[in-house]
Scaffold this motif. Structure first.
Motif: not given
Length: 131
Positions: A32-49
């Motif tokens: 059982v896993k916690a809610v997975k990261r969202s698409g917008p979060q992934n997009d935001k991560m790559w923008c800030v990186l």
């Protein structure tokens, strides 16, 4: 047994999972896993990186956004391991992928990148648009 992945959205989903577990042979694994990261979060991560990679050098080196991602994942205390490659000319990263991050962990990662960037004078596009 086939592999099942079910995202809990209703009581019916919980009941269905219960039936899968009841029918599973002993020795089966349940995760059982916690809610997975969202698409917008992934997009935001790559923008800030990308902003960090564009604006900063690390110990005199220009790093790519995926290099910075490994540095920040390490700072989150995620497992990042490296071993010598087959011909001994470098290393292979055995670290875990950011795709396994939960929504909360991804939020922590983005916050860490912003905090680091602020200490090092990085101007993030989303902050410039807000100004």
């Amino acid at each position: 047994m086939t592999r099942y992945v079910v995202t809990l959205r209703s009581s019916a989903d919980r009941e269905r999972i219960g039936r899968f577990i009841a029918a599973a042979p002993f020795g089966s694994r349940v995760e059982v896993k916690a809610v997975k990261r969202s698409g917008p979060q992934n997009d935001k991560m790559w923008c800030v990186l990308t902003e960090v990679a564009r604006q900063l050098k690390w110990h005199g080196l220009t790093l790519r956004p995926d290099d910075w991602k490994l540095i920040f994942l390490d700072a989150l205390k995620r497992e990042v391991r490296a071993v010598p490659n087959l011909d001994g000319s470098g290393f292979v990263n055995l670290g875990r992928s950011s795709s396994d991050l939960s929504k909360s962990e991804m939020g922590d990662l983005i916050e860490l990148i912003h905090e680091f960037g602020a200490r090092h004078g990085v101007r993030f596009a989303d902050e410039q648009e807000a100004a």
